[in-house]
Scaffold this active site. Structure first.
Site, PDB file in Angstrom:
ATOM      1  N   ARG A  78      38.985  43.178  42.503  1.00  0.00           N
ATOM      2  CA  ARG A  78      37.650  43.640  42.909  1.00  0.00           C
ATOM      3  C   ARG A  78      36.797  44.132  41.750  1.00  0.00           C
ATOM      4  NH1 ARG A  78      41.351  47.298  45.208  1.00  0.00           N
ATOM      5  NH2 ARG A  78      41.388  49.370  44.270  1.00  0.00           N
ATOM      6  N   SER A  99      32.442  47.949  45.224  1.00  0.00           N
ATOM      7  CA  SER A  99      31.720  48.062  43.953  1.00  0.00           C
ATOM      8  C   SER A  99      31.450  46.725  43.269  1.00  0.00           C
ATOM      9  CB  SER A  99      32.503  48.966  43.012  1.00  0.00           C
ATOM     10  OG  SER A  99      32.397  50.277  43.492  1.00  0.00           O
ATOM     11  N   GLN A 131      28.130  53.447  45.883  1.00  0.00           N
ATOM     12  CA  GLN A 131      28.954  53.319  47.074  1.00  0.00           C
ATOM     13  C   GLN A 131      28.567  54.433  48.042  1.00  0.00           C
ATOM     14  OE1 GLN A 131      32.107  50.970  47.613  1.00  0.00           O
ATOM     15  NE2 GLN A 131      30.222  50.096  46.839  1.00  0.00           N
ATOM     16  N   TRP A 144      28.513  60.064  52.412  1.00  0.00           N
ATOM     17  CA  TRP A 144      29.506  59.946  51.341  1.00  0.00           C
ATOM     18  C   TRP A 144      28.984  59.097  50.187  1.00  0.00           C
ATOM     19  CZ3 TRP A 144      34.513  61.291  49.992  1.00  0.00           C
ATOM     20  CH2 TRP A 144      35.149  60.474  49.051  1.00  0.00           C
ATOM     21  N   MET A 145      29.227  59.545  48.946  1.00  0.00           N
ATOM     22  CA  MET A 145      28.906  58.765  47.749  1.00  0.00           C
ATOM     23  C   MET A 145      30.154  58.625  46.896  1.00  0.00           C
ATOM     24  SD  MET A 145      26.517  60.051  44.562  1.00  0.00           S
ATOM     25  CE  MET A 145      24.974  59.319  44.984  1.00  0.00           C
ATOM     26  N   ASN A 146      30.444  57.391  46.419  1.00  0.00           N
ATOM     27  CA  ASN A 146      31.381  57.276  45.298  1.00  0.00           C
ATOM     28  C   ASN A 146      30.772  56.404  44.208  1.00  0.00           C
ATOM     29  OD1 ASN A 146      32.565  55.486  47.597  1.00  0.00           O
ATOM     30  ND2 ASN A 146      33.683  54.667  45.875  1.00  0.00           N
ATOM     31  N   ASP A 147      31.471  55.472  43.656  1.00  0.00           N
ATOM     32  CA  ASP A 147      31.104  54.811  42.393  1.00  0.00           C
ATOM     33  C   ASP A 147      29.618  54.459  42.206  1.00  0.00           C
ATOM     34  OD1 ASP A 147      33.791  54.583  42.903  1.00  0.00           O
ATOM     35  OD2 ASP A 147      33.864  52.423  42.763  1.00  0.00           O
TER      36      ASP A 147
HETATM   37  C1  FRU Z   1      36.775  52.969  42.863  1.00  0.00           C
HETATM   38  C2  FRU Z   1      36.891  52.093  44.092  1.00  0.00           C
HETATM   39  C3  FRU Z   1      36.611  50.649  43.765  1.00  0.00           C
HETATM   40  C4  FRU Z   1      36.150  50.099  45.076  1.00  0.00           C
HETATM   41  C5  FRU Z   1      35.343  51.236  45.623  1.00  0.00           C
HETATM   42  C6  FRU Z   1      35.335  51.343  47.126  1.00  0.00           C
HETATM   43  O1  FRU Z   1      36.498  54.293  43.134  1.00  0.00           O
HETATM   44  O2  FRU Z   1      38.154  52.256  44.680  1.00  0.00           O
HETATM   45  O3  FRU Z   1      37.694  49.948  43.208  1.00  0.00           O
HETATM   46  O4  FRU Z   1      35.390  48.931  44.935  1.00  0.00           O
HETATM   47  O5  FRU Z   1      35.895  52.414  45.068  1.00  0.00           O
HETATM   48  O6  FRU Z   1      34.411  52.283  47.562  1.00  0.00           O
END
Ligand code: FRU
Length: 489
Positions: free
Chosen positions: A160, A102, A58, A39-42
């Protein structure tokens, strides 16, 4: 108990092993960044360090459906070709056992400092933590962690995504938070990156800009200070479209004085954007090309989430922020085709019979001075039986530039768009990037960008032009195939 460096090395090993198994699939982009597996996010900690662009992100390395967050890591010399590096941050301590969320990166006295959100406990507590590296690859967590151990009184438990920067010899930090349903940014200062003093709330939503702001970014662009935020709870969506606000930071009062708010992108698959300073003269943005809650058909192939292409951000004299594809992407081009002077009319189709592809760049220039069509544009990723297509359309009467992905294949549908000033335009340029499971459209030199994931069948490769209610003249149309961002793999 294994220390952080060992836990991160184990995660890197698992990622590499699993990447081999899931190498080929119809959705994996060629020139966009994805996690090797999982999985990848921010995007996180974007920094131009020792002549290279570093991108952290992430990551959950074990499951494409997500889970506890780590920081993945890549670097690039030219923003076009990338190299995966070992996992940078892994949950390993009592203050980040629930995940390394993040944050940001700064370089100081030759070292790389990562500021990240540690999540731990039930209900989860969010704190700011620091990890330091002298080689830019292996990170040690700082013994003073958490460096911001609790949310400010005027914030909430959601607190955060630190953004840290240097101004006149003093370090500043913005944290996204919320109070009574209104998004807020808390401001801190420090002289040594370790001891932080809370200064107050630098910016608050007026009630229309979100209930909480995630992933703030802060930088100078031309004569303005700019803040980017990704809002929760706006416009009926859980996650709204990221916003940019230009204005001035009053460092004495600890307040940001907002002047103009703008949407950064009009598509459904754009969130948590962050920027690099290229060390010379450009501000370059990359976002998570996805959103929480979206359908992610690539999960069946062991991965989810991608980054957008890098986009150069500029501020026009009228205060508009524009985002245009980074010119470095031209390094990936091959097989150029050009069409000149096409008259597109409602009765016709098959205007681009030779054009086929799913990893392409297209630049089309339409003449609006003699245009009689009400609506015109391009159809992309068309199936041989015409049942699948993704439509990029400009409505000359309203100025709306839209992408309709309701017949794009698997995944979410819907039509998304943004407004251009049609009356101002003699020509409309559409700059389009297709990459297997994504489509990014830049209209009128980046005044409107529309980003979406699409999941067409692998044989839906056709492209065409169309016009409704009259004729439109295409001055020229150029296409290139685009090669891999990971030539070594
Ligand atoms: C944004 C978020 C951030 C958090 C991160 C967790 O997409 O919700 O606020 O730090 O993703 O993966």
């Amino acid at each position: 108990m294994p220390d952080h460096v060992e836990i991160a090395a184990e995660a890197t090993k698992r990622l590499t092993e699993k990447q081999q198994r899931f190498r080929k699939d119809p959705y994996r982009p060629t020139y966009h960044i994805t996690a090797p597996y999982g999985w990848m996010n921010d995007p996180n900690g974007m920094i131009h360090y020792r002549g290279e662009y570093h991108l952290f992100y992430q990551l959950h390395p074990d499951d494409p459906a997500g889970g506890t967050k780590y920081w993945g890591h890549l670097k690039s010399r030219d923003l076009a070709h990338w190299e995966h590096l070992p996992v940078a941050l892994a949950p390993s301590e009592p203050y980040d056992a629930g995940g390394c969320w993040s944050g940001t990166a700064v370089a100081h006295q030759g070292k790389l400092y990562l500021f990240y959100t540690g999540v731990a406990g039930d209900p989860p507590v969010q704190t700011v933590n620091l990890a330091v590296s002298s080689d830019g690859i292996r990170f040690e967590k700082h013994p003073a962690n958490p460096v911001v151990p609790a949310p400010p009184l005027e914030g909430g438990l959601d607190c955060r995504d630190p953004k840290v920067w240097l101004h006149n010899g003093i370090w500043y930090m913005l944290l996204g938070t919320a109070h009574k349903g209104r998004a807020r940014l808390a401001l801190y200062r420090s002289l040594d990156l370790i001891h932080w003093i809370y200064l107050g709330i630098a910016l608050e939503s007026d009630g229309t800009k979100g209930a909480m702001w995630e992933c703030p970014d802060f930088f100078r662009l031309g004569e303005k200070d700019v803040i980017l935020v990704s809002p929760i709870g706006i416009g009926g969506e859980i996650q709204g479209s990221p916003l940019a606000v230009t204005g001035q930071m009053d460092y004495t009062a600890g307040k940001f004085l907002p002047e103009r708010w703008q949407l950064l992108d009009h598509g459904p698959s754009f969130y948590a954007p962050q920027t690099w300073w290229d060390g010379q003269h450009r501000r370059i943005l990359m976002g998570w090309m996805e959103k929480w809650g979206a359908a992610m058909p690539s999960q069946q192939y062991g991965w989810a989430g991608a980054m957008t292409i890098p986009r150069v951000m500029d501020l026009l004299p009228d205060g508009t922020i524009v985002l245009q594809p980074a010119p470095e992407l031209t390094r990936l081009r091959y097989q150029h085709c050009r069409w000149v002077g096409l008259n597109v009319h409602p009765e016709g189709s098959g205007f681009l019979p030779e054009l086929q592809g799913d990893a392409m760049e297209i630049i089309a220039t339409f003449d609006l001075t003699n245009c009689t069509a009400d609506r015109f544009g391009m159809k992309l990723r068309c199936s041989p039986d015409s049942r699948q297509e993704t439509v990029v359309a400009f409505d000359r009467t309203t100025g709306l530039l839209e992408v309709d992905r309701s017949r794009s294949g698997a995944g979410d549908g819907g039509t998304y768009g943004g407004q251009l000033k049609a009356s101002r335009l003699n020509r409309l340029q559409l700059h389009i990037f297709l990459d297997r499971s994504s489509l990014e459209v830049f209209g009128d030199h980046g005044r409107v960008s529309i980003t979406q994931r699409i999941y067409p069948s692998p044989d839906s490769l056709g492209a065409d032009l169309f016009a409704e209610g009259g004729t439109v003249h295409v001055v020229h149309l150029d296409t290139w195939r685009l090669g891999s961002a990971f030539p070594e793999e």
